[in-house]
Motif scaffolding. Structure first.
Motif, mmCIF file in Angstrom:
data_model
loop_
_atom_site.group_PDB
_atom_site.id
_atom_site.type_symbol
_atom_site.label_atom_id
_atom_site.label_comp_id
_atom_site.label_asym_id
_atom_site.label_seq_id
_atom_site.Cartn_x
_atom_site.Cartn_y
_atom_site.Cartn_z
ATOM 1 N N LEU A 443 1.080 -1.075 -2.048
ATOM 2 C CA LEU A 443 1.019 -1.127 -0.557
ATOM 3 C C LEU A 443 1.661 -1.868 0.127
ATOM 4 O O LEU A 443 1.910 -3.099 -0.193
ATOM 5 C CB LEU A 443 -0.563 -1.143 -0.211
ATOM 6 C CG LEU A 443 -1.501 -0.091 -1.075
ATOM 7 C CD1 LEU A 443 -2.894 -0.178 -0.656
ATOM 8 C CD2 LEU A 443 -1.299 1.307 -0.841
ATOM 9 N N GLY A 444 2.026 -1.422 1.287
ATOM 10 C CA GLY A 444 2.739 -2.229 2.138
ATOM 11 C C GLY A 444 2.137 -3.068 3.032
ATOM 12 O O GLY A 444 0.908 -2.839 3.278
ATOM 13 N N GLY A 445 2.745 -3.902 4.012
ATOM 14 C CA GLY A 445 2.212 -4.676 4.753
ATOM 15 C C GLY A 445 0.739 -5.607 4.483
ATOM 16 O O GLY A 445 0.646 -6.174 3.465
ATOM 17 N N ASN A 446 -0.205 -5.622 5.405
ATOM 18 C CA ASN A 446 -1.552 -6.108 5.098
ATOM 19 C C ASN A 446 -2.522 -5.253 4.761
ATOM 20 O O ASN A 446 -3.712 -5.730 4.519
ATOM 21 C CB ASN A 446 -1.921 -6.816 6.447
ATOM 22 C CG ASN A 446 -1.145 -7.882 6.849
ATOM 23 O OD1 ASN A 446 -0.738 -8.745 5.867
ATOM 24 N ND2 ASN A 446 -1.145 -8.108 8.009
ATOM 25 N N PHE A 447 -1.836 -3.929 4.134
ATOM 26 C CA PHE A 447 -2.968 -3.005 3.379
ATOM 27 C C PHE A 447 -3.714 -3.714 2.244
ATOM 28 O O PHE A 447 -4.870 -3.273 2.114
ATOM 29 C CB PHE A 447 -2.083 -1.829 3.065
ATOM 30 C CG PHE A 447 -1.663 -0.886 4.282
ATOM 31 C CD1 PHE A 447 -2.332 -1.160 5.524
ATOM 32 C CD2 PHE A 447 -0.874 0.243 4.192
ATOM 33 C CE1 PHE A 447 -1.922 -0.309 6.675
ATOM 34 C CE2 PHE A 447 -0.574 0.994 5.220
ATOM 35 C CZ PHE A 447 -1.250 0.685 6.374
ATOM 36 N N PRO A 448 -3.027 -4.303 1.284
ATOM 37 C CA PRO A 448 -3.691 -4.740 0.184
ATOM 38 C C PRO A 448 -4.966 -5.605 0.821
ATOM 39 O O PRO A 448 -6.087 -5.316 0.071
ATOM 40 C CB PRO A 448 -2.808 -5.586 -0.691
ATOM 41 C CG PRO A 448 -1.303 -4.910 -0.134
ATOM 42 C CD PRO A 448 -1.621 -4.612 1.263
ATOM 43 N N ALA A 449 -4.760 -6.493 1.787
ATOM 44 C CA ALA A 449 -6.017 -7.296 2.100
ATOM 45 C C ALA A 449 -6.982 -6.366 2.585
ATOM 46 O O ALA A 449 -8.249 -6.623 2.415
ATOM 47 C CB ALA A 449 -5.398 -8.444 3.071
ATOM 48 N N LEU A 450 -6.622 -5.292 3.428
ATOM 49 C CA LEU A 450 -7.521 -4.523 3.992
ATOM 50 C C LEU A 450 -8.578 -3.791 2.962
ATOM 51 O O LEU A 450 -9.879 -3.611 3.255
ATOM 52 C CB LEU A 450 -6.890 -3.529 5.055
ATOM 53 C CG LEU A 450 -7.756 -2.304 5.517
ATOM 54 C CD1 LEU A 450 -8.874 -2.934 6.549
ATOM 55 C CD2 LEU A 450 -6.885 -1.240 6.244
ATOM 56 N N VAL A 451 -7.578 -3.255 1.885
ATOM 57 C CA VAL A 451 -8.474 -2.527 0.952
ATOM 58 C C VAL A 451 -9.331 -3.588 0.101
ATOM 59 O O VAL A 451 -10.470 -3.307 -0.257
ATOM 60 C CB VAL A 451 -7.486 -2.050 -0.244
ATOM 61 C CG1 VAL A 451 -8.216 -1.362 -1.394
ATOM 62 C CG2 VAL A 451 -6.598 -0.952 0.758
ATOM 63 N N GLU A 452 -8.899 -4.583 -0.171
ATOM 64 C CA GLU A 452 -9.773 -5.644 -0.667
ATOM 65 C C GLU A 452 -11.034 -6.014 0.207
ATOM 66 O O GLU A 452 -12.066 -5.995 -0.440
ATOM 67 C CB GLU A 452 -9.035 -7.152 -1.088
ATOM 68 C CG GLU A 452 -7.927 -6.765 -2.109
ATOM 69 C CD GLU A 452 -8.662 -6.980 -3.542
ATOM 70 O OE1 GLU A 452 -9.863 -6.845 -3.638
ATOM 71 O OE2 GLU A 452 -7.862 -6.595 -4.359
ATOM 72 N N ALA A 453 -10.875 -6.204 1.465
ATOM 73 C CA ALA A 453 -12.023 -6.456 2.191
ATOM 74 C C ALA A 453 -13.097 -5.389 2.267
ATOM 75 O O ALA A 453 -14.128 -5.687 2.355
ATOM 76 C CB ALA A 453 -11.288 -6.679 3.803
ATOM 77 N N LEU A 454 -12.395 -4.133 2.352
ATOM 78 C CA LEU A 454 -13.437 -2.964 2.393
ATOM 79 C C LEU A 454 -14.211 -2.824 1.023
ATOM 80 O O LEU A 454 -15.338 -2.335 1.179
ATOM 81 C CB LEU A 454 -12.573 -1.608 2.716
ATOM 82 C CG LEU A 454 -11.899 -1.314 3.936
ATOM 83 C CD1 LEU A 454 -10.882 -0.310 4.171
ATOM 84 C CD2 LEU A 454 -12.871 -1.651 5.109
#
Length: 514
Positions: A443-454
């Motif tokens: 995943l690009g950008g800050n998407f990995p952190a977003l998925v982890e947070a969700l």
């Protein structure tokens, strides 16, 4: 397609009329060629112009791995190869080969650089991935044979097919467009895995084989790409596997080859190794000059050049190019993107959706009015996600959906995370495709952190991977995981329908999750 006044057209005009190249390849990579993706009428018109300029008929090739749609707009958008294996339908793969032949000849293309015979046994492979039929050598071999059978089934649409990338690009973690990968497998492993689909392709009378720009120490002690290895191209492919058809390089401008040898030297070495066709050199004039000098210096014999030329000319004769090289553009719409083709693509997409994890039977999802959907596209300028959101709007009109791209600022992603706190369930639909020069399938950008947070929010999260099936390796704590094995619009529709129970989830798990 380039206009007559463009630098690209002038370059191609010179290559055809002055240099006398034997063929062309259809591409649509604007970052490399300046040529945008064409519509069928444009493609036919351009290729007809090139054929009229050529003294001898040109053979035209294209990477039509999922039909012509991989390179030409306005054609049927078939799912990626891995989806066909997941659907468990060899007849569908045979029909894909048949349809691809029809599309190709309708457009004026004669040489289809498919099927992909690579066994994707490395989950970190950044360039093969869903282009492969899967990680089982037997499965890949079966679908390779089915595609070839379909492509050869109708004499009215005779084409050449090409198994690639010999001797197997699946067990790599480097994109050969960007560097030279290395296959560390032993010869015994190669026989049990990588070579199985190629043996099947040869037994099925595949017309040609494309080389791979990667090294294989088990076959070649020198740290050079297989493309320029006599041990690989002649001793293994010709002498041992008994393949006498056309052998073509992969694109010669790829870094896996170009970083090691200048274009002219790479061309001469490839011919010495046993290759017949030099595909996409950066400087065709320099390559021709280098080959001529190699013949004059006796490094290459005239007979060696004549041997490959004979094979290519025989192929052109058998394709009927000396009697008919011009395509009628008026009849093209009757044979492209038919209702039957669209239905076939959707059927494969529907049957390929697979579920790898499903805690508390979250999927199919009920009570979607209390859920929210987050769609992660790969680029800002893309159509990804629009079809999925539209389909979800029909199936669950009260469920909010937001479409994000990796260039969005962190503040926007924080807002999405905050809003998700009001949802009882969260669906993350992530697009992860495979393509040259990307280098990875993450995943690009800050998407990995977003998925982890969700995932850590305490809300049940369903991760829906529209494309790369290995995404669960990066987010093992999601509550449910579904994959489509493809990013095409038909797969977006199938993903939405499977998510809500509109269609059963019957796709096979054709890869392993760590």
């Amino acid at each position: 397609m380039p206009s007559r006044r463009s630098k690209e057209f002038i370059r191609l005009d010179n290559a055809v009329r002055v240099l006398g190249v034997g063929g062309l390849i259809v591409v649509n990579r604007t970052d490399r060629t300046g040529v945008r993706s064409a519509h069928p009428q444009e493609m036919i018109g351009f290729l007809n112009r090139m054929q009229k300029l050529a003294k001898l008929p040109l053979i035209v090739g294209g990477d039509f791995e999922r039909g012509a749609s991989m390179r030409v707009d306005g054609t049927s958008k078939y799912p990626h190869n891995m989806a066909y294996n997941a659907a468990g339908d060899l007849e569908a793969t045979r029909r894909l080969g048949e349809a691809t032949a029809r599309e190709a000849r309708t457009l004026g293309v004669h040489w289809v650089f498919a099927p992909v015979a690579d066994v994707n046994n490395n989950p970190d492979n950044p360039i093969i991935n869903i282009r492969s039929f899967g990680q089982s050598p037997a499965d890949v071999a079966a679908h390779v044979k089915a595609f070839i059978a379909g492509a050869h089934s109708n004499p009215a649409y005779k084409i050449l097919v090409c198994a690639k990338h010999f001797p197997g690009h699946g067990d790599t973690a480097v994109d050969s467009h960007m560097g030279m990968p290395k296959i560390e497998a032993t010869r015994q492993q190669l026989d049990k895995v990588e070579l199985v689909p190629f043996r099947a392709a040869i037994a099925s009378k595949v017309d040609s084989i494309m080389t791979g720009h990667f090294s294989i120490p088990a076959l070649e002690t020198e740290p050079i790409p297989a493309t320029v290895s006599h041990n690989v191209m002649t001793k293994l492919l010709h002498d041992e596997l008994k393949f006498d058809g056309l052998v073509t390089t992969d694109a010669m401008d790829m870094a896996g080859l170009a970083k090691m040898f200048p274009g002219g030297e790479a061309a001469v070495r490839a011919l010495e190794a046993g290759v017949d066709v030099l595909l996409m050199p950066r400087n065709p004039a320099a390559v021709i000059d280098a080959v001529v000098k190699a013949v004059l210096s006796k490094r290459l014999t005239v007979r060696r050049i004549e041997h490959s030329l004979e094979k290519l000319m025989i192929a052109k004769v058998e394709l009927g190019l000396f009697s008919k090289r011009i395509v009628n553009p008026d009849t093209a719409p009757d044979f492209l993107e038919t209702d039957e083709d669209t239905a076939a693509a959707q059927n494969v997409a529907n049957h390929s959706v697979a579920i790898f994890k499903n805690e508390a039977n979250l999927v199919p999802m009920r009570n979607l009015d209390t859920a929210c959907i987050v769609v992660l596209a790969e680029r800002r300028t893309t159509q990804q996600g629009l079809v999925f959101i539209e389909e979800m709007g029909k199936l669950a009109p009260k469920t909010p959906a937001v479409l994000l791209d990796p260039t969005m600022p962190q503040g926007a992603l924080d807002e999405v995370q905050a809003n998700a706190a009001n949802c009882e369930k969260i669906v993350v639909a992530a697009f992860v495709s495979v393509g040259a020069y990307r280098g990875n399938t993450a995943l690009g950008g800050n998407f990995p952190a977003l998925v982890e947070a969700l995932t850590k929010s305490g809300k049940p999260v369903v991760l829906l991977s529209i494309g790369n099936p290995y995404l669960l390796n990066s987010f093992p704590d999601v509550n449910a995981y579904i994959t489509t094995y493809s990013t095409v619009p038909a797969s977006e529709i199938a993903a939405a329908r499977a998510l809500v129970g509109e269609i059963p989830i019957t796709g096979r798990k054709v890869i392993s999750i760590r």
